[in-house]
Design a protein around this motif. Structure first.
Motif, PDB file in Angstrom:
ATOM      1  N   ARG A 195      40.510  35.847  30.469  1.00  0.00           N
ATOM      2  CA  ARG A 195      41.160  36.397  31.782  1.00  0.00           C
ATOM      3  C   ARG A 195      40.345  37.296  32.614  1.00  0.00           C
ATOM      4  O   ARG A 195      40.474  37.263  33.877  1.00  0.00           O
ATOM      5  CB  ARG A 195      42.425  37.435  31.474  1.00  0.00           C
ATOM      6  N   GLU A 196      39.356  37.594  32.077  1.00  0.00           N
ATOM      7  CA  GLU A 196      38.226  38.630  32.895  1.00  0.00           C
ATOM      8  C   GLU A 196      37.551  37.399  33.572  1.00  0.00           C
ATOM      9  O   GLU A 196      37.214  37.529  34.795  1.00  0.00           O
ATOM     10  CB  GLU A 196      37.363  39.395  32.047  1.00  0.00           C
ATOM     11  N   ARG A 197      37.160  36.336  33.120  1.00  0.00           N
ATOM     12  CA  ARG A 197      36.385  35.254  33.710  1.00  0.00           C
ATOM     13  C   ARG A 197      37.206  34.621  34.836  1.00  0.00           C
ATOM     14  O   ARG A 197      36.580  34.495  35.783  1.00  0.00           O
ATOM     15  CB  ARG A 197      35.972  34.324  32.888  1.00  0.00           C
ATOM     16  N   ALA A 198      38.516  34.418  34.550  1.00  0.00           N
ATOM     17  CA  ALA A 198      39.366  33.855  35.707  1.00  0.00           C
ATOM     18  C   ALA A 198      39.420  34.726  36.929  1.00  0.00           C
ATOM     19  O   ALA A 198      39.679  34.608  38.018  1.00  0.00           O
ATOM     20  CB  ALA A 198      40.667  33.570  35.067  1.00  0.00           C
ATOM     21  N   ASP A 252      32.722  35.650  49.282  1.00  0.00           N
ATOM     22  CA  ASP A 252      31.796  34.651  49.601  1.00  0.00           C
ATOM     23  C   ASP A 252      32.316  33.946  51.066  1.00  0.00           C
ATOM     24  O   ASP A 252      31.387  33.634  51.832  1.00  0.00           O
ATOM     25  CB  ASP A 252      31.343  33.415  48.906  1.00  0.00           C
ATOM     26  N   ALA A 277      35.518  35.764  43.322  1.00  0.00           N
ATOM     27  CA  ALA A 277      34.240  35.424  44.067  1.00  0.00           C
ATOM     28  C   ALA A 277      34.199  34.591  45.005  1.00  0.00           C
ATOM     29  O   ALA A 277      33.544  34.835  46.298  1.00  0.00           O
ATOM     30  CB  ALA A 277      33.281  34.590  42.773  1.00  0.00           C
ATOM     31  N   PRO A 278      35.188  33.589  45.487  1.00  0.00           N
ATOM     32  CA  PRO A 278      35.493  32.926  46.634  1.00  0.00           C
ATOM     33  C   PRO A 278      35.903  33.773  47.614  1.00  0.00           C
ATOM     34  O   PRO A 278      35.245  33.679  48.897  1.00  0.00           O
ATOM     35  CB  PRO A 278      36.324  31.815  46.426  1.00  0.00           C
ATOM     36  N   ALA A 303      37.255  37.128  37.754  1.00  0.00           N
ATOM     37  CA  ALA A 303      36.038  36.918  38.572  1.00  0.00           C
ATOM     38  C   ALA A 303      35.975  35.808  39.253  1.00  0.00           C
ATOM     39  O   ALA A 303      35.321  35.943  40.415  1.00  0.00           O
ATOM     40  CB  ALA A 303      34.940  37.337  37.442  1.00  0.00           C
ATOM     41  N   ALA A 304      36.262  34.709  38.693  1.00  0.00           N
ATOM     42  CA  ALA A 304      36.100  33.321  39.472  1.00  0.00           C
ATOM     43  C   ALA A 304      37.238  33.574  40.846  1.00  0.00           C
ATOM     44  O   ALA A 304      36.914  32.845  41.919  1.00  0.00           O
ATOM     45  CB  ALA A 304      36.554  32.276  38.755  1.00  0.00           C
ATOM     46  N   GLU A 305      38.155  33.938  40.744  1.00  0.00           N
ATOM     47  CA  GLU A 305      39.257  34.146  41.560  1.00  0.00           C
ATOM     48  C   GLU A 305      38.771  34.954  42.709  1.00  0.00           C
ATOM     49  O   GLU A 305      38.813  34.960  43.762  1.00  0.00           O
ATOM     50  CB  GLU A 305      40.543  34.663  41.026  1.00  0.00           C
TER      51      GLU A 305
END
Length: 67
Positions: A49-52, A62, A58-59, A54-56
């Motif tokens: 969940r933390e990675r998801a 950017d 990040a874009p 963070a990935a959400e």
């Protein structure tokens, strides 16, 4: 000749012989193993969940701001 459905001896593998205490659910080692497995699973779910998240996020960081 067709297989007889009346003789199911040996079908489904063998079962572990359980003591009377194990039959009643008083096996602390097995309970500890289940607890450890559940803890590992919860930790893995938390990391995913933390990675998801963070990935959400990040874009969105950017992408340039539109004016």
């Amino acid at each position: 000749m067709a297989k007889s459905r009346n003789n199911l001896l040996g079908v489904g593998g063998q079962r572990k012989k359980l003591s009377r205490a194990e039959q009643q659910g008083a096996n602390p080692a097995r309970n500890d193993d289940r607890k450890a497995a559940e803890d590992k699973k919860q930790e893995l779910v938390r990391k995913m969940r933390e990675r998801a998240a963070a990935a959400e996020a990040a874009p969105a960081q950017d992408a340039p701001a539109e004016s």
